[in-house]
Write an enzyme that holds these catalytic residues in place. Sequence first.
Site, mmCIF file in Angstrom:
data_model
loop_
_atom_site.group_PDB
_atom_site.id
_atom_site.type_symbol
_atom_site.label_atom_id
_atom_site.label_comp_id
_atom_site.label_asym_id
_atom_site.label_seq_id
_atom_site.Cartn_x
_atom_site.Cartn_y
_atom_site.Cartn_z
ATOM 1 N N SER A 144 -0.419 -11.632 -6.650
ATOM 2 C CA SER A 144 -0.245 -11.096 -5.288
ATOM 3 C C SER A 144 -0.382 -12.242 -4.296
ATOM 4 O O SER A 144 -0.979 -13.281 -4.628
ATOM 5 C CB SER A 144 -1.333 -10.053 -5.008
ATOM 6 O OG SER A 144 -1.387 -9.728 -3.638
ATOM 7 N N TYR A 157 -10.259 -6.902 -5.085
ATOM 8 C CA TYR A 157 -8.825 -7.076 -5.395
ATOM 9 C C TYR A 157 -8.429 -8.545 -5.237
ATOM 10 O O TYR A 157 -7.778 -9.114 -6.123
ATOM 11 C CB TYR A 157 -8.000 -6.188 -4.458
ATOM 12 C CG TYR A 157 -6.507 -6.245 -4.726
ATOM 13 C CD1 TYR A 157 -5.962 -5.633 -5.855
ATOM 14 C CD2 TYR A 157 -5.631 -6.882 -3.844
ATOM 15 C CE1 TYR A 157 -4.588 -5.668 -6.108
ATOM 16 C CE2 TYR A 157 -4.263 -6.922 -4.087
ATOM 17 C CZ TYR A 157 -3.741 -6.310 -5.220
ATOM 18 O OH TYR A 157 -2.385 -6.366 -5.463
HETATM 19 P P1 NDP Z 1 1.981 1.154 -8.811
HETATM 20 O O1 NDP Z 1 0.728 1.885 -8.510
HETATM 21 O O2 NDP Z 1 3.269 1.771 -8.397
HETATM 22 O O3 NDP Z 1 2.041 0.806 -10.367
HETATM 23 C C1 NDP Z 1 0.885 0.401 -11.036
HETATM 24 C C2 NDP Z 1 1.115 0.578 -12.521
HETATM 25 O O4 NDP Z 1 -0.054 0.146 -13.220
HETATM 26 C C3 NDP Z 1 1.395 2.015 -12.909
HETATM 27 O O5 NDP Z 1 2.440 2.035 -13.843
HETATM 28 C C4 NDP Z 1 0.102 2.443 -13.577
HETATM 29 O O6 NDP Z 1 0.393 3.389 -14.579
HETATM 30 C C5 NDP Z 1 -0.367 1.131 -14.197
HETATM 31 N N1 NDP Z 1 -1.791 1.113 -14.481
HETATM 32 C C6 NDP Z 1 -2.818 1.097 -13.596
HETATM 33 N N2 NDP Z 1 -3.989 1.113 -14.242
HETATM 34 C C7 NDP Z 1 -3.691 1.133 -15.570
HETATM 35 C C8 NDP Z 1 -4.474 1.173 -16.740
HETATM 36 N N3 NDP Z 1 -5.817 1.177 -16.697
HETATM 37 N N4 NDP Z 1 -3.852 1.203 -17.937
HETATM 38 C C9 NDP Z 1 -2.494 1.218 -18.013
HETATM 39 N N5 NDP Z 1 -1.702 1.160 -16.922
HETATM 40 C C10 NDP Z 1 -2.302 1.133 -15.723
HETATM 41 O O7 NDP Z 1 1.805 -0.275 -8.141
HETATM 42 P P2 NDP Z 1 2.703 -1.603 -8.102
HETATM 43 O O8 NDP Z 1 3.947 -1.432 -8.832
HETATM 44 O O9 NDP Z 1 2.719 -2.028 -6.703
HETATM 45 O O10 NDP Z 1 1.724 -2.598 -8.872
HETATM 46 C C11 NDP Z 1 2.175 -3.472 -9.889
HETATM 47 C C12 NDP Z 1 1.445 -4.809 -9.738
HETATM 48 O O11 NDP Z 1 1.919 -5.425 -8.536
HETATM 49 C C13 NDP Z 1 -0.076 -4.679 -9.583
HETATM 50 O O12 NDP Z 1 -0.689 -5.692 -10.332
HETATM 51 C C14 NDP Z 1 -0.290 -4.943 -8.098
HETATM 52 O O13 NDP Z 1 -1.556 -5.495 -7.846
HETATM 53 C C15 NDP Z 1 0.822 -5.932 -7.816
HETATM 54 N N6 NDP Z 1 1.160 -6.064 -6.401
HETATM 55 C C16 NDP Z 1 1.653 -4.992 -5.690
HETATM 56 C C17 NDP Z 1 1.914 -5.124 -4.336
HETATM 57 C C18 NDP Z 1 2.403 -4.005 -3.502
HETATM 58 O O14 NDP Z 1 2.395 -4.098 -2.256
HETATM 59 N N7 NDP Z 1 2.845 -2.901 -4.086
HETATM 60 C C19 NDP Z 1 1.703 -6.410 -3.647
HETATM 61 C C20 NDP Z 1 1.219 -7.469 -4.499
HETATM 62 C C21 NDP Z 1 0.954 -7.284 -5.816
HETATM 63 P P3 NDP Z 1 -0.480 4.678 -14.944
HETATM 64 O O15 NDP Z 1 -1.146 5.164 -13.714
HETATM 65 O O16 NDP Z 1 0.540 5.618 -15.511
HETATM 66 O O17 NDP Z 1 -1.424 4.184 -15.985
#
Ligand code: NDP
Length: 259
Positions: A144, A157
């Site tokens: 990020s 975070y």
């Molecule tokens: P979402 O919440 O849309 O997606 C997050 C994903 O992570 C989901 O598929 C969720 O699936 C999965 N997940 C979370 N916890 C677990 C777990 N314990 N086990 C398995 N899967 C897990 O968020 P983003 O797509 O935005 O996030 C993706 C990455 O991008 C993250 O690392 C985030 O920090 C990073 N990011 C996002 C930004 C933004 O503004 N959106 C900015 C900068 C970085 P499920 O709940 O089905 O398990």
Amino acid sequence: MVNSREFENKVALVTGASSGIGRATALTFVRSGARVAIVARREKELDGLLREIIALGGDAEKFVGDVTDETFIQRAVQTTVTRWGGIDVLVNAAGIIATAPLDATSNELFDRMMDVNVRSIFLMMKAVLPSLVERKGCIVNISSVAGTRAFPNVFAYVASKAAVNAMTQCAALDLAPKGVRVNAVNPGVVVTNLHRAGGMSDEAYAKFLEHSKTTHPLGRVGRTEDVAEAILFLASARSGWITGETLAVDGGRHLTCAR
Ligand code: NDP
């Protein structure tokens, strides 16, 4: 020139594939010819993605479980290797966020953040490594802008994402002699489920997105496809001499001071 099927006969394992950046990344790999192993906890969402992949003529296998569970990770990796012969690309996109300054960050919140955002990447990288070494593959971690810049009210975070940057760079050095590249993308604000899953109301999220237009120099927030394309590039032979990079994909956000 870009070969639109450049991942034909390649296998990618994508965590966090049920939503947001991970979901868009899985679809981008499928469109480029890859077979994908998709990992997350929510089965209904993974089933929806599977249907979309099949409609595109792609091939995928879902793994429903928690990326903090080492036994689950090993099963997902072993099953993928058995089915398709190996793994060429690991994309670690699973992640969580929570709003809390230092004094409101409980030990439990800190530990959970480190488990999901940091330790799971460590476990995934180790589990996939034998296959990556065999196939001279690569890893792309989703960090990020918070991994390179400090922000208030998201203490755990930011700490977790700085650790993702450090793990990416150290792994790049450790694995370079084995022919495995390790890079990260560092997105700015991207429209996904992340902030709402972290407790932000729909109304607060709408305001946050509007304000974010002013904090990102290109004047808009990100789309999941913006990040997926950068991930595809870092996983492709086109970036064959790039390793240890933490690539800002953030409309210029990392260049600014707080506003
Ligand atoms: P979402 O919440 O849309 O997606 C997050 C994903 O992570 C989901 O598929 C969720 O699936 C999965 N997940 C979370 N916890 C677990 C777990 N314990 N086990 C398995 N899967 C897990 O968020 P983003 O797509 O935005 O996030 C993706 C990455 O991008 C993250 O690392 C985030 O920090 C990073 N990011 C996002 C930004 C933004 O503004 N959106 C900015 C900068 C970085 P499920 O709940 O089905 O398990």
